[in-house]
Write an enzyme that holds these catalytic residues in place. Structure first.
Site, mmCIF file in Angstrom:
data_model
loop_
_atom_site.group_PDB
_atom_site.id
_atom_site.type_symbol
_atom_site.label_atom_id
_atom_site.label_comp_id
_atom_site.label_asym_id
_atom_site.label_seq_id
_atom_site.Cartn_x
_atom_site.Cartn_y
_atom_site.Cartn_z
ATOM 1 C CB SER A 1 -0.878 0.007 1.249
ATOM 2 O OG SER A 1 -0.067 0.263 2.378
ATOM 3 C CE LYS A 2 -0.637 8.348 -0.796
ATOM 4 N NZ LYS A 2 -1.715 9.242 -1.156
ATOM 5 N NE ARG A 3 -0.260 2.653 7.994
ATOM 6 C CZ ARG A 3 0.224 3.388 8.968
ATOM 7 N NH1 ARG A 3 0.281 4.706 8.852
ATOM 8 N NH2 ARG A 3 0.668 2.847 10.079
#
Ligand code: GLU
Length: 497
Positions: A261-263
């Site tokens: 994910s972006k996180r």
């Protein structure tokens, strides 16, 4: 029949690096098979439209060298290639399904749909959906008389068009990656094909376009696998031959569990987007591989190996080599762990392969001294992961060191070093053609003549010249600095250390 594949992103934000891999696999397969690569923009969901996203997609694909044969910019015989420009086409095909009895109008309001949900919940029904069982309790063209339906349509009453999913049907298809997929139709709800705003849903538009654009292979991310049985049903409903499917393995978090994910990028300090992105509305910023200093060819090689490899131990492959080796049947089933260290390793390998002249030109845009830039390239090429580190790792080339590594100073700036340094300075003065080889020879001869083993004072000399205990070739560093600066630094070190 010649292969036609499409990459079909929705412009809902910056293209994720996983999307670039999907595009790449489509491209490798198309080019391997002598086929056609199509870029279709799937922008029917107006609520999720993000300004600039389409341009971002084009730029990202261009950056990694995925050449589109047919698309919004390139044109082609199967256009338009943007779904928002194909509205009438979808309406026509939805109508066709209504007429053949494969789809129906549904007039239920959101309150009525809520009520259905509630009733089913209360009755403890497992499968809460608008489907072959529940549709007969609802307000649609299967339950209303044809006069009622005509009247509602004529009055412009809001409605959707739903697919009439058969009650008992076994849907099976052979995915190139996942092998046989078998799903029972009772698990699929009567999906909306046309929304009340007259726009098609993803499912309808996607199938109609893949058919009309004569797509032979649908290669896309695994997140679309659950939609595939519905798509097969749609092909059946139209009486069309379905393309072949290949659902690509997920990109996994660096630790290997769960989807990247972006996180993860934020936490792990690495990019998950090909290019930098700043959202015009939210101001949200995401870094990109390009701006972080990755070479496009390194990123391509890295991505190609996330879910596939040529089956031997060759790891460095450029686009041409990837195309010739690519085999869609050897795509892995299991998810691919996203390891940014591997991306860095690729970048380092590609950097080392670059011509000195290319790297020189790159850093010379900052240095503006071609001779000096070339020398820096020779000094640093084998030591860095990113080109920009050729400069950031050697600040002492541009400025005199202001501090000296304490530990090295304690250990190496000893009595021997202190007596040897004036001699070193003296020797340097005598070197006429000030290049690393001459510096080396003169220094070694001069020190040995004094009975000093050069090896014993080299780190001290490095400390004087650079302030640091480690670094690239010292003789070349001295050459780059030039005689005067080198001597001045030795004298300064003698004064302050
Ligand atoms: N528009 C879909 C997406 O954004 C396309 C999925 C597909 O390739 O069918 O990924």
């Amino acid at each position: 029949m010649s292969v036609r594949v499409r990459f079909a992103p929705s412009p809902t934000g910056p293209l994720h690096i996983g999307g670039v891999r999907t595009a790449l696999y489509n491209y490798l397969f198309a080019k391997k098979m002598g086929g056609t690569m199509i870029l279709r923009i799937e922008d029917t969901d107006q609520t999720r439209f993000v300004d600039g996203a389409e341009e971002y997609i084009q730029e990202a694909l261009g950056w990694v060298g995925i050449n589109i044969d047919e698309g919004v910019k390139q044109g082609g015989d199967f256009g338009p290639y943007k779904q928002s420009e194909r509205k009438e086409i979808y309406a026509k095909y939805a109508q066709e399904l209504i007429e053949s009895g494969k789809a129906y109008y549904a007039f239920d309001t959101s309150e009525e749909l809520d009520a259905l949900r509630k009733t089913l919940e209360e009755a403890k029904v497992d499968n809460i959906s608008y489907n072959s069982v529940t549709r007969m309790q609802m307000k649609n063209s299967l339950t209303l008389s044809s006069d009622e339906v005509s009247a509602k349509l004529a009055a412009g009453e809001p409605h959707v068009i739903r697919l009439k999913v058969p009650l008992k049907d076994e849907i099976r298809f052979k995915d190139i990656v996942r092998d046989w997929v078998v799903v029972h139709s009772s698990t699929i709800d009567d999906k909306i094909l046309m929304k009340s705003d007259g726009m098609p849903t993803y499912h309808l538009a996607n199938i109609v376009d893949d058919h009309l654009m004569e797509i032979t292979h649908v290669i896309r991310g695994e997140e679309w696998l659950p939609s595939a049985p519905l798509h097969i049903l749609l092909y059946k409903a139209f009486g069309w031959k379905a393309p072949e499917f290949a659902h690509l393995p997920l990109l996994l978090k660096p630790e290997g569990n769960g989807k990247l994910s972006k996180r993860d990028g934020v936490l792990g300090d690495f990019p998950v987007f090909p290019l930098e992105w700043q959202d015009k509305v939210t101001g949200d910023f995401s870094r990109g591989f390009r701006e972080d200093g990755y070479y496009a060819d390194a990123v391509v090689n890295f991505l190609a190996f996330l879910g596939w490899n040529p089956g031997n131990d060759q790891e460095i492959m450029n686009m041409k080599e990837l195309i010739s080796a690519f085999d869609i049947h050897h795509i892995h089933k299991s998810g691919a762990r996203f390891d940014v260290n591997k991306a860095k390793w690729y970048n380092q390998m590609y950097l080392r392969q670059k011509d000195d002249a290319v790297l020189t030109a790159e850093i010379d845009s900052e240095i503006k001294n071609a001779d000096l830039s070339l020398k820096i390239v020779k000094l640093m090429k084998d030591r860095v992961t990113f080109t920009k580190e050729m400069l950031s790792e050697i600040p002492y080339i541009f400025e005199e060191p202001q501090t000296y590594d304490d530990e090295i100073a304690q250990k190496k700036w000893d009595e021997l070093a202190k007596t040897a340094m004036p001699k070193v300075a003296e020797v340097l003065k005598t070197v006429e053609d000030f290049n690393s080889q001459n510096i080396h020879d003169a220094l070694f001869a001069g020190l040995e003549a004094e009975g000093i083993k050069p090896g014993k004072i080299m780190q001290a000399l490095r400390l004087a010249i650079t302030g640091q205990g480690k670094g690239p070739d010292l003789m070349l560093t001295i050459e780059i600095l030039g005689k005067e600066k080198a001597i001045a630094r030795i004298e300064k070190a003698l004064a302050v250390l």
